[in-house]
Scaffold this motif. Structure first.
Motif, PDB file in Angstrom:
ATOM      1  N   GLU A 164       0.296-102.894 -62.728  1.00  0.00           N
ATOM      2  CA  GLU A 164      -1.138-103.014 -62.489  1.00  0.00           C
ATOM      3  C   GLU A 164      -1.862-103.624 -63.677  1.00  0.00           C
ATOM      4  O   GLU A 164      -3.074-103.742 -63.662  1.00  0.00           O
ATOM      5  CB  GLU A 164      -1.737-101.629 -62.188  1.00  0.00           C
ATOM      6  CG  GLU A 164      -1.349-101.062 -60.848  1.00  0.00           C
ATOM      7  CD  GLU A 164      -2.096 -99.787 -60.535  1.00  0.00           C
ATOM      8  OE1 GLU A 164      -2.719 -99.227 -61.450  1.00  0.00           O
ATOM      9  OE2 GLU A 164      -2.050 -99.361 -59.378  1.00  0.00           O
ATOM     10  N   ARG A 227      -7.600-110.813 -53.585  1.00  0.00           N
ATOM     11  CA  ARG A 227      -6.801-109.777 -54.204  1.00  0.00           C
ATOM     12  C   ARG A 227      -6.102-110.392 -55.417  1.00  0.00           C
ATOM     13  O   ARG A 227      -5.525-111.489 -55.332  1.00  0.00           O
ATOM     14  CB  ARG A 227      -5.756-109.242 -53.230  1.00  0.00           C
ATOM     15  CG  ARG A 227      -4.904-108.139 -53.852  1.00  0.00           C
ATOM     16  CD  ARG A 227      -3.811-107.691 -52.930  1.00  0.00           C
ATOM     17  NE  ARG A 227      -2.848-106.875 -53.658  1.00  0.00           N
ATOM     18  CZ  ARG A 227      -1.638-106.573 -53.231  1.00  0.00           C
ATOM     19  NH1 ARG A 227      -1.243-107.031 -52.065  1.00  0.00           N
ATOM     20  NH2 ARG A 227      -0.832-105.836 -53.961  1.00  0.00           N
ATOM     21  N   ARG A 246     -12.492-102.806 -57.741  1.00  0.00           N
ATOM     22  CA  ARG A 246     -11.371-102.170 -57.032  1.00  0.00           C
ATOM     23  C   ARG A 246     -11.690-102.123 -55.549  1.00  0.00           C
ATOM     24  O   ARG A 246     -12.830-101.926 -55.132  1.00  0.00           O
ATOM     25  CB  ARG A 246     -11.169-100.734 -57.528  1.00  0.00           C
ATOM     26  CG  ARG A 246     -10.657-100.590 -58.956  1.00  0.00           C
ATOM     27  CD  ARG A 246      -9.247-101.086 -59.158  1.00  0.00           C
ATOM     28  NE  ARG A 246      -8.234-100.358 -58.444  1.00  0.00           N
ATOM     29  CZ  ARG A 246      -7.292 -99.634 -59.030  1.00  0.00           C
ATOM     30  NH1 ARG A 246      -7.264 -99.489 -60.350  1.00  0.00           N
ATOM     31  NH2 ARG A 246      -6.352 -99.044 -58.318  1.00  0.00           N
ATOM     32  N   SER A 247     -10.651-102.320 -54.754  1.00  0.00           N
ATOM     33  CA  SER A 247     -10.746-102.129 -53.313  1.00  0.00           C
ATOM     34  C   SER A 247      -9.547-101.296 -52.913  1.00  0.00           C
ATOM     35  O   SER A 247      -8.436-101.811 -52.766  1.00  0.00           O
ATOM     36  CB  SER A 247     -10.745-103.476 -52.573  1.00  0.00           C
ATOM     37  OG  SER A 247     -10.772-103.272 -51.163  1.00  0.00           O
ATOM     38  N   ALA A 249      -6.442 -99.406 -53.564  1.00  0.00           N
ATOM     39  CA  ALA A 249      -5.491 -99.438 -54.672  1.00  0.00           C
ATOM     40  C   ALA A 249      -5.400-100.814 -55.315  1.00  0.00           C
ATOM     41  O   ALA A 249      -4.662-100.992 -56.286  1.00  0.00           O
ATOM     42  CB  ALA A 249      -4.113 -99.019 -54.167  1.00  0.00           C
ATOM     43  N   ASN A 250      -6.151-101.784 -54.809  1.00  0.00           N
ATOM     44  CA  ASN A 250      -6.013-103.168 -55.275  1.00  0.00           C
ATOM     45  C   ASN A 250      -7.169-103.586 -56.175  1.00  0.00           C
ATOM     46  O   ASN A 250      -8.295-103.101 -56.050  1.00  0.00           O
ATOM     47  CB  ASN A 250      -5.956-104.116 -54.071  1.00  0.00           C
ATOM     48  CG  ASN A 250      -4.793-103.828 -53.154  1.00  0.00           C
ATOM     49  OD1 ASN A 250      -3.691-103.540 -53.614  1.00  0.00           O
ATOM     50  ND2 ASN A 250      -5.031-103.901 -51.848  1.00  0.00           N
ATOM     51  N   TYR A 251      -6.863-104.539 -57.055  1.00  0.00           N
ATOM     52  CA  TYR A 251      -7.908-105.212 -57.821  1.00  0.00           C
ATOM     53  C   TYR A 251      -8.332-106.455 -57.054  1.00  0.00           C
ATOM     54  O   TYR A 251      -7.502-107.184 -56.507  1.00  0.00           O
ATOM     55  CB  TYR A 251      -7.395-105.621 -59.199  1.00  0.00           C
ATOM     56  CG  TYR A 251      -7.143-104.470 -60.140  1.00  0.00           C
ATOM     57  CD1 TYR A 251      -8.190-103.687 -60.606  1.00  0.00           C
ATOM     58  CD2 TYR A 251      -5.847-104.172 -60.581  1.00  0.00           C
ATOM     59  CE1 TYR A 251      -7.965-102.625 -61.471  1.00  0.00           C
ATOM     60  CE2 TYR A 251      -5.618-103.119 -61.451  1.00  0.00           C
ATOM     61  CZ  TYR A 251      -6.679-102.354 -61.891  1.00  0.00           C
ATOM     62  OH  TYR A 251      -6.454-101.308 -62.747  1.00  0.00           O
ATOM     63  N   HIS A 278     -13.587-101.010 -64.266  1.00  0.00           N
ATOM     64  CA  HIS A 278     -12.662-100.881 -63.145  1.00  0.00           C
ATOM     65  C   HIS A 278     -11.177-100.931 -63.525  1.00  0.00           C
ATOM     66  O   HIS A 278     -10.339-100.533 -62.714  1.00  0.00           O
ATOM     67  CB  HIS A 278     -12.954-101.975 -62.114  1.00  0.00           C
ATOM     68  CG  HIS A 278     -14.311-101.873 -61.502  1.00  0.00           C
ATOM     69  ND1 HIS A 278     -14.637-100.884 -60.607  1.00  0.00           N
ATOM     70  CD2 HIS A 278     -15.441-102.618 -61.683  1.00  0.00           C
ATOM     71  CE1 HIS A 278     -15.910-101.029 -60.243  1.00  0.00           C
ATOM     72  NE2 HIS A 278     -16.414-102.071 -60.883  1.00  0.00           N
ATOM     73  N   ALA A 279     -10.851-101.419 -64.718  1.00  0.00           N
ATOM     74  CA  ALA A 279      -9.439-101.499 -65.106  1.00  0.00           C
ATOM     75  C   ALA A 279      -9.100-100.581 -66.275  1.00  0.00           C
ATOM     76  O   ALA A 279      -7.997-100.049 -66.342  1.00  0.00           O
ATOM     77  CB  ALA A 279      -9.064-102.937 -65.446  1.00  0.00           C
TER      78      ALA A 279
END
Length: 359
Positions: A164, A227, A246-247, A249-251, A278-279
């Motif tokens: 990630e 994505r 974030r959406s 589990a995805n960035y 967000h990260a």
């Protein structure tokens, strides 16, 4: 002592406007104007300018041909003056490869309300150019063997098993070449990369396409809502801030046409702030050559959120503005030369990821 500027442009109107803009600045003066490179060549010898503004497309000798000869025989800071056309953007990017420090678009005479902002932009770029480190650059050919299909980014294997981790990059003056040099060392399975480079709309798409043709990874101008996948880089378009969200589990990328931040849209601070929110510790920040302080406070936010940050060193920067400001506020962990930064970043990621990256 004032910055001495020589203007080279085939349009008498543009020469007049540029001369008025430059001479209105207390710290610079126009020492000559030339309608073509042939006359400019003699004026360079006579006036010994600190900075040259050079039209991209001119009669008698193409701007690129003149720039190539100039950087070989008498290297000096050059700011290209480009039209907002597809051909103009391609030639401008080529000029930056040949050693031009930066570029401005031609002024729009019909929009008087925007002339103050345009004047400030030209003056800032000339000031930065006057302090730039001028280096000869190798000519890089496009990789004809890279297969990208019909303009589609290459597919990657097993994206769901990827780390990630994300790489977040910001740059300004001198950044187009620095970003290219950095990305060309990225392996095809590197973490997803988000980039903000100060560049006007109309040029970022061509810049992304050029990078995509040269790099192992896929590079595109962000459209928003993508994505973020490993082995891919997403460049902020010239008309919008690029943000990370974030959406599930995805960035995912997000574009914002809000007001400029630090006089820039896209702004590095906006991207870095979104990465902090967000990260957090999954982000690695990289701040490259550039004028001003955009990105310094956003990178500090990233550090406080757990990110690990790198800055380009002074010796390898064209303009050591943005990295210096980030270092000054304590936002960085490591500082390195441009040619060493990719290895430093990958080395950090390899020791802080569940799997090693293939270099």
């Amino acid at each position: 002592m004032k910055i001495k500027v020589l203007i080279v442009d085939d349009s008498a109107l543009i020469r007049s406007v540029m001369k008025e803009i430059i001479n209105s600045q207390p710290d610079m003066e126009v020492v000559g104007v030339a309608p073509d490179p042939i006359i400019a060549r003699d004026l360079i010898k006579q006036t010994n300018p600190d900075v040259l503004t050079l039209d991209v497309e001119m009669p008698r000798m193409d701007g690129l041909d003149f720039l190539e000869k100039l950087m070989r025989l008498r290297p000096m800071p050059v700011v290209m003056v480009s039209s907002l056309t597809e051909r103009g953007s391609e030639i401008t990017l080529r000029a930056l490869e040949l050693g031009a420090v930066d570029f401005v678009t031609k002024p729009k005479m019909s929009i008087q309300s925007g002339m103050l902002e345009y004047t400030e932009m030209i003056a800032d770029k000339i000031r930065a150019a006057s302090k730039a480190r001028i280096k000869s650059r190798p000519i890089v050919q496009h990789d004809a063997n890279k297969q990208t299909g019909d303009g589609v980014l290459p597919l990657i294997r097993n994206p769901l098993t990827s780390s990630e981790k994300l790489i977040i990059i910001g740059a300004s003056t001198g950044g187009t070449e620095a970003i290219k040099d950095f990305l060309m060392q990225m392996p095809s399975d590197c973490p997803g990369i988000l980039i903000t480079q100060h560049m006007p709309a109309g040029f970022t798409k061509s810049f992304a396409q050029r990078l995509d043709s040269l790099c192992k990874i896929g590079v595109k101008e962000s459209e928003g809502g993508e994505r973020i996948l490993p082995g891919h880089a997403y460049l902020a378009p010239g008309h919008s801030h690029l943000q990370l969200i974030r959406s599930g589990a995805n960035y995912v990328t997000q574009l914002d046409q809000g007001p400029p931040v630090n006089r820039h849209r896209p702004s590095v601070d906006v991207l870095f702030h979104s990465a902090a929110v967000h990260a957090g510790k999954n982000a690695v920040g990289v701040i490259l050559t550039g004028m001003g302080k955009d990105g310094a406070l956003g990178m500090l936010e990233m550090k406080n959120a757990g990110a690990y940050n790198f800055a380009q060193d002074e010796a390898s920067c064209v303009v050591f503005g943005m990295p210096r400001e980030a270092i000054a506020v304590g936002a960085t962990h490591e500082v390195g030369a441009l040619n060493a930064l990719p290895g430093m970043v990958l080395g950090h990621l390899a020791t802080h990821s569940s799997r090693a990256l293939r270099v």
